[in-house]
Design an enzyme around this catalytic site. Structure first.
Site, PDB file in Angstrom:
ATOM      1  N   LYS A  66       0.129 -19.391  11.278  1.00 40.10           N
ATOM      2  CA  LYS A  66      -1.446 -19.603  11.701  1.00 40.10           C
ATOM      3  C   LYS A  66      -1.868 -20.882  11.433  1.00 40.10           C
ATOM      4  O   LYS A  66      -1.728 -21.551  10.185  1.00 40.10           O
ATOM      5  CB  LYS A  66      -2.530 -18.464  11.183  1.00 40.10           C
ATOM      6  CG  LYS A  66      -2.270 -17.145  11.707  1.00 40.10           C
ATOM      7  CD  LYS A  66      -3.225 -16.243  11.117  1.00 40.10           C
ATOM      8  CE  LYS A  66      -2.895 -14.715  11.326  1.00 40.10           C
ATOM      9  NZ  LYS A  66      -3.175 -14.214  12.722  1.00 40.10           N
ATOM     10  N   ASP A 115       6.594 -14.415   8.581  1.00 46.07           N
ATOM     11  CA  ASP A 115       5.487 -13.990   8.046  1.00 46.07           C
ATOM     12  C   ASP A 115       4.374 -14.505   9.113  1.00 46.07           C
ATOM     13  O   ASP A 115       4.241 -15.748   9.133  1.00 46.07           O
ATOM     14  CB  ASP A 115       5.105 -14.321   6.757  1.00 46.07           C
ATOM     15  CG  ASP A 115       3.730 -13.650   6.397  1.00 46.07           C
ATOM     16  OD1 ASP A 115       2.906 -13.453   7.203  1.00 46.07           O
ATOM     17  OD2 ASP A 115       3.644 -13.329   5.238  1.00 46.07           O
ATOM     18  N   HIS A 116       4.036 -13.770  10.142  1.00 47.86           N
ATOM     19  CA  HIS A 116       3.418 -14.298  11.258  1.00 47.86           C
ATOM     20  C   HIS A 116       2.034 -15.105  10.766  1.00 47.86           C
ATOM     21  O   HIS A 116       1.262 -16.147  11.163  1.00 47.86           O
ATOM     22  CB  HIS A 116       3.064 -13.580  12.351  1.00 47.86           C
ATOM     23  CG  HIS A 116       1.885 -12.649  12.289  1.00 47.86           C
ATOM     24  ND1 HIS A 116       1.825 -11.402  11.519  1.00 47.86           N
ATOM     25  CD2 HIS A 116       0.731 -12.884  12.647  1.00 47.86           C
ATOM     26  CE1 HIS A 116       0.772 -10.921  11.528  1.00 47.86           C
ATOM     27  NE2 HIS A 116      -0.089 -11.558  12.447  1.00 47.86           N
ATOM     28  N   LYS A 120       9.155  -8.299   9.202  1.00 46.98           N
ATOM     29  CA  LYS A 120       8.665  -7.590   8.281  1.00 46.98           C
ATOM     30  C   LYS A 120       8.742  -6.026   8.647  1.00 46.98           C
ATOM     31  O   LYS A 120       8.565  -5.870   9.900  1.00 46.98           O
ATOM     32  CB  LYS A 120       7.253  -7.815   7.700  1.00 46.98           C
ATOM     33  CG  LYS A 120       6.234  -7.858   8.837  1.00 46.98           C
ATOM     34  CD  LYS A 120       4.663  -7.940   8.325  1.00 46.98           C
ATOM     35  CE  LYS A 120       4.483  -6.313   7.799  1.00 46.98           C
ATOM     36  NZ  LYS A 120       3.309  -6.114   8.543  1.00 46.98           N
ATOM     37  N   HIS A 162       1.495 -10.758   3.731  1.00 49.49           N
ATOM     38  CA  HIS A 162       0.685 -11.945   4.266  1.00 49.49           C
ATOM     39  C   HIS A 162      -0.244 -12.216   3.151  1.00 49.49           C
ATOM     40  O   HIS A 162      -0.525 -13.432   3.003  1.00 49.49           O
ATOM     41  CB  HIS A 162      -0.410 -11.402   5.338  1.00 49.49           C
ATOM     42  CG  HIS A 162       0.442 -10.667   6.609  1.00 49.49           C
ATOM     43  ND1 HIS A 162       1.677 -11.262   7.035  1.00 49.49           N
ATOM     44  CD2 HIS A 162       0.196  -9.449   7.367  1.00 49.49           C
ATOM     45  CE1 HIS A 162       2.180 -10.670   8.077  1.00 49.49           C
ATOM     46  NE2 HIS A 162       1.286  -9.678   8.078  1.00 49.49           N
ATOM     47  N   GLU A 178     -10.071  -6.204   9.706  1.00 50.68           N
ATOM     48  CA  GLU A 178      -9.829  -5.865  11.064  1.00 50.68           C
ATOM     49  C   GLU A 178     -10.699  -4.686  11.612  1.00 50.68           C
ATOM     50  O   GLU A 178     -11.018  -3.752  10.841  1.00 50.68           O
ATOM     51  CB  GLU A 178      -8.422  -5.198  11.194  1.00 50.68           C
ATOM     52  CG  GLU A 178      -7.238  -6.316  10.811  1.00 50.68           C
ATOM     53  CD  GLU A 178      -5.985  -5.648  11.019  1.00 50.68           C
ATOM     54  OE1 GLU A 178      -5.613  -5.648  12.300  1.00 50.68           O
ATOM     55  OE2 GLU A 178      -5.558  -4.951  10.278  1.00 50.68           O
ATOM     56  N   LYS A 191      -8.455  -1.425   7.817  1.00 50.99           N
ATOM     57  CA  LYS A 191      -8.546  -1.373   9.195  1.00 50.99           C
ATOM     58  C   LYS A 191      -9.808  -0.921   9.587  1.00 50.99           C
ATOM     59  O   LYS A 191     -10.585  -0.105   8.763  1.00 50.99           O
ATOM     60  CB  LYS A 191      -7.334  -0.504   9.625  1.00 50.99           C
ATOM     61  CG  LYS A 191      -6.094  -0.994   9.631  1.00 50.99           C
ATOM     62  CD  LYS A 191      -5.377  -1.041  10.575  1.00 50.99           C
ATOM     63  CE  LYS A 191      -3.916  -1.599  10.734  1.00 50.99           C
ATOM     64  NZ  LYS A 191      -3.913  -2.710  11.225  1.00 50.99           N
ATOM     65  N   ASP A 214       1.504  -3.126   4.413  1.00 45.24           N
ATOM     66  CA  ASP A 214       1.419  -3.947   5.649  1.00 45.24           C
ATOM     67  C   ASP A 214       0.793  -5.192   5.500  1.00 45.24           C
ATOM     68  O   ASP A 214       1.254  -5.901   6.203  1.00 45.24           O
ATOM     69  CB  ASP A 214       0.533  -2.778   6.576  1.00 45.24           C
ATOM     70  CG  ASP A 214       0.557  -3.271   8.089  1.00 45.24           C
ATOM     71  OD1 ASP A 214       1.683  -3.450   8.672  1.00 45.24           O
ATOM     72  OD2 ASP A 214      -0.638  -3.308   8.571  1.00 45.24           O
TER      73      ASP A 214
HETATM   74  C1  BG6 Z   1       0.607  -7.081  11.008  1.00 45.70           C
HETATM   75  C2  BG6 Z   1       0.164  -5.630  10.543  1.00 45.70           C
HETATM   76  O1  BG6 Z   1       1.667  -7.644  10.341  1.00 45.70           O
HETATM   77  O2  BG6 Z   1      -0.310  -7.841  11.029  1.00 45.70           O
HETATM   78  C3  BG6 Z   1      -0.847  -5.141  11.541  1.00 45.70           C
HETATM   79  O3  BG6 Z   1       1.363  -5.046  10.751  1.00 45.70           O
HETATM   80  C4  BG6 Z   1      -1.995  -6.238  11.474  1.00 45.70           C
HETATM   81  O4  BG6 Z   1      -1.234  -3.821  11.185  1.00 45.70           O
HETATM   82  C5  BG6 Z   1      -1.634  -7.431  11.977  1.00 45.70           C
HETATM   83  O5  BG6 Z   1      -2.863  -5.651  12.507  1.00 45.70           O
HETATM   84  C6  BG6 Z   1      -2.719  -8.378  11.689  1.00 45.70           C
HETATM   85  O6  BG6 Z   1      -2.303  -9.726  12.336  1.00 45.70           O
HETATM   86  P1  BG6 Z   1      -3.477 -10.732  12.880  1.00 45.70           P
HETATM   87  O7  BG6 Z   1      -2.655 -11.841  13.168  1.00 45.70           O
HETATM   88  O8  BG6 Z   1      -4.058  -9.989  14.163  1.00 45.70           O
HETATM   89  O9  BG6 Z   1      -4.471 -10.873  11.602  1.00 45.70           O
END
Ligand code: BG6
Length: 509
Positions: A197, A192-193, A163, A255, A231, A355, A250
């Site tokens: 999860k 998309d990480h 992304k 996500h 976060e 954030k 973002d």
């Molecule tokens: C990323 C964003 O895709 O996901 C970051 O670009 C964010 O800004 C992060 O901090 C959050 O991922 P996770 O896995 O830590 O919740």
């Protein structure tokens, strides 16, 4: 149960060559190499494979092997087995080259042929684009020009794209048109990480593997859905990127909307990539883009000022490195969305992300309607909360169902009690990077957890009007929340208007 394969799949991926563009970057050393190593340790990596790193920095195979050996020592999520690593390292190669220079791709083509010959590898090649978005189309075009995207008899060529996929609807469409001039949609794996999860993958198992929830998973029983991705971290070293992005681009466009579609979708007819993705996109298409006045009423944006995180003073967003001191970029969003279909009509979906918030937590809350009859007396009923189901995505992965029980004693006294499942009940798990499942799925050609273009387009159609209005009407009150809080007060008012409250799980207990 400690060292079971992460995915439950049993067969290793297809023998292949993995080419990583951006091989000297952060993502590669922190996530991709450790994830590939974990797959090897779990015997999910094909026995026969090779990895070729491509980046601008001058280096060679030997130096690259030394570098990744140091990197893996630092970033591996499990103890590194010397024998496994030695094999991994022997199979790793490097070529230096500028992605703008067609010569790089000629070298790459020759290197792939060489490596395939050395290891007697079939023609399968996975290209991972861990590069800035401005290179996505360029790299794919060059791969096509040298013939590297062409699939020949029984072999595959796949491209994983990180992304962000576009900056807005128009640029996403343009990028997609550029990519699909050179490769087919089925060859594109938009990663998309969040979908890697465990707890996110578990949403489908939870909904469709149990028979008790699906019958009540609708507007008759569910009053609202909340998704919070909070976060504690600020923008860290990514101010330059983030200031052009903001939390909607973002986190929400990709996500959060993807998680929402897993929560709200109809049962797919099978677990295959397209069945699941067909259902997910229908949810996104049922979220009607808001009109300007609806945007003003149903969204709240915020930007953090200085404050305290875990007792430590942290600076405000506008003083972070590479951020414009007058920045209008949002670091917090809360919004109310409606999924306009028969299952969800009039059920608000509240989402929020930001954030520098008060806690690091991602959770999905399903708020059920109150019991229809006040059997135990009005006073008691008013003190008990309606049932809630909370999916704790991170940290402390698990699921909690809040129910009511009678306290022991002669009179009727009702308590809210949790029925809890925690992932730690499975025994100790070796930490993972979250990329294992996704890399593995790409190697076996399973697209379920990757974004298909129609869902990317549908997500942009939802958020683009919001971004346009915000762009036109600059925020006058930024910064409007202190670091270490739950965002601007307006986010509470947004949800209180419909008689609800944000669920602060950690604090509510
Ligand atoms: C990323 C964003 O895709 O996901 C970051 O670009 C964010 O800004 C992060 O901090 C959050 O991922 P996770 O896995 O830590 O919740």
């Amino acid at each position: 149960m400690s060292d079971q394969p992460l995915t439950g799949h049993e067969c290793p991926g297809d023998p292949c060559t993995i080419v990583i563009f951006g091989a000297s970057g952060d993502l590669t050393k922190r996530k991709l190499l450790p994830a590939l190593y974990n797959l090897k340790a779990l015997k999910l990596m094909p026995e026969n494979f090779a990895v070729i790193g491509v980046a601008v920095s001058d280096s060679n195979d030997e130096l690259y092997r030394t570098k990744i050996t140091a990197d893996i020592k630092e970033f591996a999520t499990r103890p590194v087995d010397d024998k496994d690593w030695e094999d991994f390292s022997r199979r790793s190669y490097y070529i230096a080259g500028d992605f703008n220079n067609p010569e790089t791709f000629k070298h790459l083509s020759a290197k792939i042929a060489d490596v395939q010959k050395t290891w007697n590898l079939p023609g399968n090649v996975l290209f991972y684009l861990a590069v800035a978005p401005s290179f996505f189309a360029k790299v794919v075009e060059q791969l096509d020009i040298v013939g590297l995207t062409t699939e020949t008899a029984g072999s595959w060529r796949r491209v994983i794209i990180e992304k962000p996929f576009g900056h807005d609807l128009a640029s996403a469409r343009e990028l997609n048109a550029d990519l699909t001039t050179h490769i087919a949609e089925r060859q594109i794996y938009r990663i998309d990480h969040y979908l890697g999860k465990e707890t996110v993958q578990n949403i489908m198992v939870f909904r469709f593997g149990n028979s008790v929830f699906e019958p009540i998973w609708n507007r008759r029983y569910i009053e609202y859905v909340q998704i919070t991705v909070a976060e504690e971290l600020g923008v860290e070293l990514r101010g330059g990127y983030y200031d052009h992005s903001g939390v909607v681009r973002d986190m929400v466009q990709n996500h959060i909307l993807s998680v929402l579609s897993l929560v709200a979708m109809e049962p797919p007819s099978s677990i295959s990539g397209d069945s699941v993705r067909n259902e997910k996109v229908k949810v996104l298409e049922a979220i009607r883009p808001m009109e300007p006045e609806e945007i003003l009423a149903n969204t709240v944006r915020g930007q953090y000022g200085a404050g305290l995180i875990n007792g430590k003073h942290v600076p405000g967003y506008r003083t972070e490195a590479d951020v414009n001191p007058d920045s209008n970029t949002e670091t917090f969003v809360a919004m109310k969305l409606q999924v306009e279909n028969w299952r969800w009509a009039e059920v608000p979906f509240y989402i929020r992300s930001g954030k520098r918030l008060a806690a690091h937590t991602t959770q999905i809350v399903i708020g059920f309607r109150r019991a229809p009859l006040l059997l135990f007396g009005k006073n008691i009923e008013n003190n008990i909360m309606p049932n809630r189901l909370v999916i704790h995505v991170q940290p402390d992965e698990g699921i909690t169902l809040d129910i009511h029980a009678k306290r022991p004693g002669p009179s009727i006294n009702i308590a809210n009690v949790p029925l809890e499942f925690s992932y730690s009940d499975f025994g100790e798990h070796t930490a993972a990077t979250g990329y294992e499942t996704l890399l593995y799925d790409c190697m076996i050609g399973d697209t379920t957890l990757f974004h298909r273009y129609d869902s990317v387009d549908a997500s942009w159609r939802i958020v683009n009007p919001i971004l346009d209005i915000w762009q036109a009407l600059k925020a006058r009150d930024f910064p409007n929340y202190a670091a270490g809080t739950w965002g601007p007060e307006a986010a509470d008012h947004l949800i209180e208007k419909t008689g609800h409250k944000w669920h602060h799980y950690l604090l509510d207990r």
